[in-house]
Design an enzyme around this catalytic site. Structure first.
Site, PDB file in Angstrom:
ATOM      1  N   LYS A  11      -8.393   0.591  -9.653  1.00 49.29           N
ATOM      2  CA  LYS A  11      -8.625   2.030  -9.266  1.00 49.29           C
ATOM      3  C   LYS A  11      -8.378   3.132 -10.415  1.00 49.29           C
ATOM      4  O   LYS A  11      -8.985   4.039 -10.358  1.00 49.29           O
ATOM      5  CB  LYS A  11      -7.600   2.378  -8.165  1.00 49.29           C
ATOM      6  N   ARG A  86       1.227   6.511  -1.298  1.00 55.22           N
ATOM      7  CA  ARG A  86       1.634   5.041  -1.226  1.00 55.22           C
ATOM      8  C   ARG A  86       2.390   4.533   0.213  1.00 55.22           C
ATOM      9  O   ARG A  86       2.472   3.400   0.254  1.00 55.22           O
ATOM     10  CB  ARG A  86       2.788   4.789  -2.639  1.00 55.22           C
ATOM     11  N   ARG A 125      -4.766  -7.341 -19.007  1.00 52.81           N
ATOM     12  CA  ARG A 125      -4.195  -6.076 -19.490  1.00 52.81           C
ATOM     13  C   ARG A 125      -3.155  -5.959 -20.617  1.00 52.81           C
ATOM     14  O   ARG A 125      -3.160  -5.258 -21.309  1.00 52.81           O
ATOM     15  CB  ARG A 125      -3.914  -5.194 -18.235  1.00 52.81           C
ATOM     16  N   ARG A 134       2.579  -2.139 -19.802  1.00 53.97           N
ATOM     17  CA  ARG A 134       3.264  -1.402 -19.153  1.00 53.97           C
ATOM     18  C   ARG A 134       4.502  -2.256 -18.695  1.00 53.97           C
ATOM     19  O   ARG A 134       4.606  -3.619 -18.777  1.00 53.97           O
ATOM     20  CB  ARG A 134       2.624  -1.252 -17.956  1.00 53.97           C
ATOM     21  N   ARG A 145       5.134  -5.578  -6.441  1.00 55.20           N
ATOM     22  CA  ARG A 145       4.257  -4.343  -6.527  1.00 55.20           C
ATOM     23  C   ARG A 145       3.146  -4.845  -5.231  1.00 55.20           C
ATOM     24  O   ARG A 145       2.826  -3.958  -4.375  1.00 55.20           O
ATOM     25  CB  ARG A 145       3.488  -4.144  -7.692  1.00 55.20           C
TER      26      ARG A 145
HETATM   27  P1  AMP Z   1       0.656   2.685 -10.488  1.00 53.79           P
HETATM   28  O1  AMP Z   1       0.499   3.150 -12.078  1.00 53.79           O
HETATM   29  O2  AMP Z   1      -0.101   3.777  -9.622  1.00 53.79           O
HETATM   30  O3  AMP Z   1       0.608   1.288 -10.303  1.00 53.79           O
HETATM   31  O4  AMP Z   1       2.363   3.132 -10.387  1.00 53.79           O
HETATM   32  C1  AMP Z   1       3.169   2.406 -11.391  1.00 53.79           C
HETATM   33  C2  AMP Z   1       4.656   2.697 -10.687  1.00 53.79           C
HETATM   34  O5  AMP Z   1       4.964   4.093 -10.582  1.00 53.79           O
HETATM   35  C3  AMP Z   1       4.818   2.044  -9.040  1.00 53.79           C
HETATM   36  O6  AMP Z   1       4.677   0.575  -9.177  1.00 53.79           O
HETATM   37  C4  AMP Z   1       5.774   3.052  -8.415  1.00 53.79           C
HETATM   38  O7  AMP Z   1       7.041   2.377  -9.211  1.00 53.79           O
HETATM   39  C5  AMP Z   1       5.684   4.168  -9.295  1.00 53.79           C
HETATM   40  N1  AMP Z   1       4.828   5.078  -8.286  1.00 53.79           N
HETATM   41  C6  AMP Z   1       3.350   5.578  -8.708  1.00 53.79           C
HETATM   42  N2  AMP Z   1       3.077   6.171  -7.644  1.00 53.79           N
HETATM   43  C7  AMP Z   1       3.891   6.332  -6.848  1.00 53.79           C
HETATM   44  C8  AMP Z   1       4.091   6.878  -5.475  1.00 53.79           C
HETATM   45  N3  AMP Z   1       2.975   7.654  -4.972  1.00 53.79           N
HETATM   46  N4  AMP Z   1       5.076   6.771  -4.728  1.00 53.79           N
HETATM   47  C9  AMP Z   1       6.102   5.965  -5.127  1.00 53.79           C
HETATM   48  N5  AMP Z   1       6.040   5.417  -6.457  1.00 53.79           N
HETATM   49  C10 AMP Z   1       5.079   5.382  -7.175  1.00 53.79           C
END
Ligand code: AMP
Length: 188
Positions: A11, A86, A125, A134, A145
């Site tokens: 995404k 989320r 990645r 990351r 996740r």
């Molecule tokens: P992502 O890069 O979108 O996969 O986000 C990495 C991490 O950031 C997630 O596993 C959560 O710990 C936190 N995170 C990102 N977006 C959100 C959200 N909308 N609500 C809560 N936690 C978030």
């Protein structure tokens, strides 16, 4: 627009491409939170461990961050929310914010992938960026996740499906094919 998809579904990559080609802003809560962690801000310190475990950070925090960003001039032509909402509480908060700002949500795109191949993608990645990997790109965190996605974020897709906004694209194909299909379903 809102982009939904399991970690590793692509995404971020697809939202970035669409944002670039259509002059939109990409608002990634994950990127914003990682920047806060890297800068060791108050928020960064609050969320670091939660992110490393693969759990969701508190709703209030991401809702406030997104609310601030969507009012920025860079978002005037439209924006793609990547990684937000989320859960249903965040989706309801988003509806409220958009209504207050008189902004219409055009579409919600879900990139559908097979959980079995996600591990391979995440490993690629890590291999591609060994030094900037990351903190949450590990097999253990990935499993958490995926669990959080299935327990909470999948309901967000259902929430938007009921509103007639959801479009699904098969995210298992190569990057360019997925990009073409996204454009086709969005009619752009
Ligand atoms: P992502 O890069 O979108 O996969 O986000 C990495 C991490 O950031 C997630 O596993 C959560 O710990 C936190 N995170 C990102 N977006 C959100 C959200 N909308 N609500 C809560 N936690 C978030």
């Amino acid at each position: 627009m809102v982009f939904l998809g399991l970690p590793g579904a692509g995404k971020g990559t697809q939202a970035q491409t669409l944002a670039r080609t259509h002059n939109l802003s990409q608002l990634s809560t994950g990127d914003m939170l990682r920047a806060a962690v890297a800068a060791d801000t108050e928020i960064g310190r609050q969320v670091k461990d939660i992110m490393a475990q693969g759990d969701l950070v508190p709703d209030r925090l991401v809702i406030d961050i997104i609310g601030e960003h969507m009012s920025a001039p860079a978002c005037a032509k439209g924006f793609i929310l990547d990684g937000f909402p989320r859960n249903v509480a965040q989706a309801e908060a988003l509806d409220k914010m958009l209504e207050e700002k008189n902004i219409k949500l055009d579409a919600v795109l879900e990139l559908v992938v097979d959980t079995a191949i996600l591990g391979d993608r995440i490993n690629s990645r890590i291999a591609a960026q060994p030094n900037s990997a990351r903190l949450d790109d590990t097999e253990t965190t990935l499993m958490q996740r995926v669990k959080v996605y299935e327990e909470q974020t999948a309901q967000v897709a259902t929430y938007y499906e009921a509103k007639g906004l959801l479009k699904r694209v098969d995210g298992m194909q190569d990057i360019d094919t997925v990009t073409q299909q996204i454009k086709a379903v969005l009619g752009v």
